[in-house]
Motif scaffolding. Structure first.
Motif, PDB file in Angstrom:
ATOM      1  N   VAL A 160     -64.007 -19.441 -36.870  1.00 29.60           N
ATOM      2  CA  VAL A 160     -64.471 -20.788 -37.222  1.00 29.60           C
ATOM      3  C   VAL A 160     -65.965 -20.767 -37.556  1.00 29.60           C
ATOM      4  O   VAL A 160     -66.412 -21.489 -38.454  1.00 29.60           O
ATOM      5  CB  VAL A 160     -64.160 -21.777 -36.089  1.00 29.60           C
ATOM      6  N   MET A 161     -66.749 -19.951 -36.853  1.00 32.24           N
ATOM      7  CA  MET A 161     -68.175 -19.830 -37.183  1.00 32.24           C
ATOM      8  C   MET A 161     -68.372 -19.273 -38.589  1.00 32.24           C
ATOM      9  O   MET A 161     -69.234 -19.742 -39.342  1.00 32.24           O
ATOM     10  CB  MET A 161     -68.882 -18.927 -36.162  1.00 32.24           C
ATOM     11  N   ILE A 162     -67.587 -18.258 -38.930  1.00 31.66           N
ATOM     12  CA  ILE A 162     -67.666 -17.690 -40.280  1.00 31.66           C
ATOM     13  C   ILE A 162     -67.334 -18.757 -41.321  1.00 31.66           C
ATOM     14  O   ILE A 162     -68.006 -18.873 -42.360  1.00 31.66           O
ATOM     15  CB  ILE A 162     -66.708 -16.490 -40.413  1.00 31.66           C
ATOM     16  N   SER A 163     -66.307 -19.560 -41.036  1.00 28.76           N
ATOM     17  CA  SER A 163     -65.943 -20.646 -41.955  1.00 28.76           C
ATOM     18  C   SER A 163     -67.097 -21.634 -42.099  1.00 28.76           C
ATOM     19  O   SER A 163     -67.419 -22.071 -43.207  1.00 28.76           O
ATOM     20  CB  SER A 163     -64.693 -21.363 -41.451  1.00 28.76           C
ATOM     21  N   THR A 212     -53.162 -24.731 -37.023  1.00 28.52           N
ATOM     22  CA  THR A 212     -53.205 -26.194 -36.945  1.00 28.52           C
ATOM     23  C   THR A 212     -54.633 -26.676 -36.770  1.00 28.52           C
ATOM     24  O   THR A 212     -55.081 -27.614 -37.449  1.00 28.52           O
ATOM     25  CB  THR A 212     -52.330 -26.691 -35.780  1.00 28.52           C
ATOM     26  N   MET A 213     -55.379 -26.035 -35.865  1.00 35.76           N
ATOM     27  CA  MET A 213     -56.778 -26.403 -35.650  1.00 35.76           C
ATOM     28  C   MET A 213     -57.616 -26.099 -36.886  1.00 35.76           C
ATOM     29  O   MET A 213     -58.476 -26.880 -37.290  1.00 35.76           O
ATOM     30  CB  MET A 213     -57.349 -25.648 -34.439  1.00 35.76           C
ATOM     31  N   TYR A 214     -57.343 -24.947 -37.498  1.00 35.35           N
ATOM     32  CA  TYR A 214     -58.129 -24.535 -38.663  1.00 35.35           C
ATOM     33  C   TYR A 214     -57.905 -25.482 -39.838  1.00 35.35           C
ATOM     34  O   TYR A 214     -58.850 -25.786 -40.582  1.00 35.35           O
ATOM     35  CB  TYR A 214     -57.781 -23.101 -39.060  1.00 35.35           C
ATOM     36  N   MET A 215     -56.677 -25.939 -40.009  1.00 34.39           N
ATOM     37  CA  MET A 215     -56.391 -26.888 -41.086  1.00 34.39           C
ATOM     38  C   MET A 215     -57.206 -28.162 -40.896  1.00 34.39           C
ATOM     39  O   MET A 215     -57.759 -28.720 -41.858  1.00 34.39           O
ATOM     40  CB  MET A 215     -54.903 -27.210 -41.134  1.00 34.39           C
ATOM     41  N   GLY A 216     -57.286 -28.636 -39.651  1.00 32.80           N
ATOM     42  CA  GLY A 216     -58.076 -29.836 -39.381  1.00 32.80           C
ATOM     43  C   GLY A 216     -59.539 -29.636 -39.728  1.00 32.80           C
ATOM     44  O   GLY A 216     -60.168 -30.497 -40.363  1.00 32.80           O
ATOM     45  N   ILE A 217     -60.100 -28.501 -39.326  1.00 30.51           N
ATOM     46  CA  ILE A 217     -61.505 -28.208 -39.632  1.00 30.51           C
ATOM     47  C   ILE A 217     -61.712 -28.060 -41.131  1.00 30.51           C
ATOM     48  O   ILE A 217     -62.714 -28.535 -41.689  1.00 30.51           O
ATOM     49  CB  ILE A 217     -61.944 -26.922 -38.897  1.00 30.51           C
ATOM     50  N   VAL A 229     -68.203 -25.462 -33.122  1.00 28.08           N
ATOM     51  CA  VAL A 229     -68.281 -24.054 -33.532  1.00 28.08           C
ATOM     52  C   VAL A 229     -68.531 -23.942 -35.037  1.00 28.08           C
ATOM     53  O   VAL A 229     -69.323 -23.114 -35.499  1.00 28.08           O
ATOM     54  CB  VAL A 229     -66.993 -23.318 -33.115  1.00 28.08           C
ATOM     55  N   PHE A 230     -67.869 -24.788 -35.817  1.00 24.11           N
ATOM     56  CA  PHE A 230     -68.085 -24.834 -37.269  1.00 24.11           C
ATOM     57  C   PHE A 230     -69.550 -25.156 -37.587  1.00 24.11           C
ATOM     58  O   PHE A 230     -70.174 -24.506 -38.428  1.00 24.11           O
ATOM     59  CB  PHE A 230     -67.169 -25.899 -37.874  1.00 24.11           C
TER      60      PHE A 230
END
Length: 356
Positions: free
Chosen positions: A55-58, A130-135, A187-188
């Motif tokens: 998520v940090m990389i994203s 699922t979490m990544y899609m939301g972010i 984290v993002f």
């Protein structure tokens, strides 16, 4: 991703956290077993930062403002890739079961459905996806907000979110405020802050120390707590919530790597070339049908609890899984590219005016 696979070897192959039960795997039956127990606890803490790092990389790259259509397009690509592998894995296992008649590949279909296969985000069949899609869908708005903040305002926002999210056992406000999506917004934004404001200073060269030292202290403390405070229970490898100490160690690790000078090292070049196929590594080896076959039938780490080579075996097997899944997705992209080329050629021929 290599960290995540190693973590799955430990927490799913040995501890079986997804089953809801904590088996006694026999660490205490031999001296080498107890040595492996301590080493695996250390590795477990070292690799427990993989999800946060993704998520940090994203955040590092998606903090630059982009239209919502960009996020929507990437979200759709993410969705159909998950659906593709859900159906492909199901079909392959059905074929193996029917064709060979192997009990090893008898399909654990209980709980699996076509609805879940086509709605993987809603069903949370892969919780991280699922979490990544939301972010991902929030990223255009988070990036615009980040761009509008001054450096000091950004720092205050991160501090507030850190206080709201951090929780270690009974310590902190994490149990009051934190949720997966709120944690990953923090984290993002941490990754975005590093990208936008580029922290400076010699201290950044030593952030690796914070990562390693904390894990080196945590592992023996956890083992000692298990052995001396709960001696009646079987030795078990403990994990930590992503919003607890791994949040801090993942920040240390990310700062360390983000400030490396040698960006053209062999491992960096390899990472860049294989980057497009890394998602599939997670989707294949963490598929709910593959997981029990991989760890309980094929790799069977619990058979080697008392062996001296258990830790090297973990590293080797995890590397093999990584490379094999990359190769599978590479072949998929080649096939899709070939099919797309043929379709475009046919469409081009059909669009030409008929000649006599």
């Amino acid at each position: 991703m290599y960290m995540i696979i190693c973590g799955h070897f430990i927490y799913q192959g040995i501890r079986h956290v997804t089953s809801g039960e904590i088996p006694d795997v026999g660490f205490e039956e031999s001296t080498m077993g107890m040595v492996n127990y301590g080493l695996l606890q250390l590795v477990g803490y070292l690799v427990n930062i993989g999800s946060n790092l993704f998520v940090m990389i994203s955040g590092y790259f998606l903090i630059k403002p982009r239209p919502f259509s960009y996020a929507l397009k990437k979200g759709f690509k993410l969705w159909y890739t998950i659906v593709f592998y859900n159906i492909l894995i199901y079909a392959v296992l059905i074929a193996l079961s029917a064709g060979a008649g192997w009990n090893t590949f008898s399909l654990p279909t209980k709980g699996w459905s076509w609805g879940e296969a086509f709605a993987p985000i809603y069903s949370s069949s892969y919780w991280f996806m699922t979490m990544y899609m939301g972010i991902l869908l929030l990223s255009p708005f988070l990036s615009r907000m980040a761009q509008a903040l001054t450096k000091k305002e950004y720092q205050i926002l991160l501090l507030v979110l850190l206080i709201m999210n951090f929780g270690q056992e009974q310590l902190g406000y994490g149990k009051v405020y934190s949720s997966n999506i709120l944690l990953y917004i923090l984290v993002f934004l941490i990754g975005g802050y590093v990208s936008l404001h580029k922290p400076q200073g010699r201290w950044l060269k030593y952030t690796w120390g914070g990562y390693f030292v904390v894990c080196l202290l945590l592992a023996p403390a956890s083992v000692a707590k298990q052995l001396f405070l709960h001696p009646a229970s079987c030795p078990q490898i403990h994990g930590l919530a992503y919003n607890s100490i791994p949040l801090c160690t993942s920040i240390c690790f990310f700062l360390w790597v983000a400030n490396m000078n040698n960006v053209k090292s062999k491992i960096s070049v390899f990472a860049i070339k294989t980057g497009p196929y890394i998602l599939a590594v997670y989707l294949i080896h963490e598929n709910k049908l593959i997981r029990p076959l991989l760890w309980d039938k094929l790799i069977r780490p619990t058979d080697h609890i008392g062996d001296w080579y258990l830790v090297p075996y973990m590293f080797a097997v995890s590397l093999a899984i990584l490379l094999l899944c990359i190769a599978i997705d590479y072949l998929r992209t080649l096939c899709f590219a070939k099919i797309g080329s043929v379709v475009r050629e046919k469409a081009h021929l059909l669009s030409k005016p008929e000649t006599r």
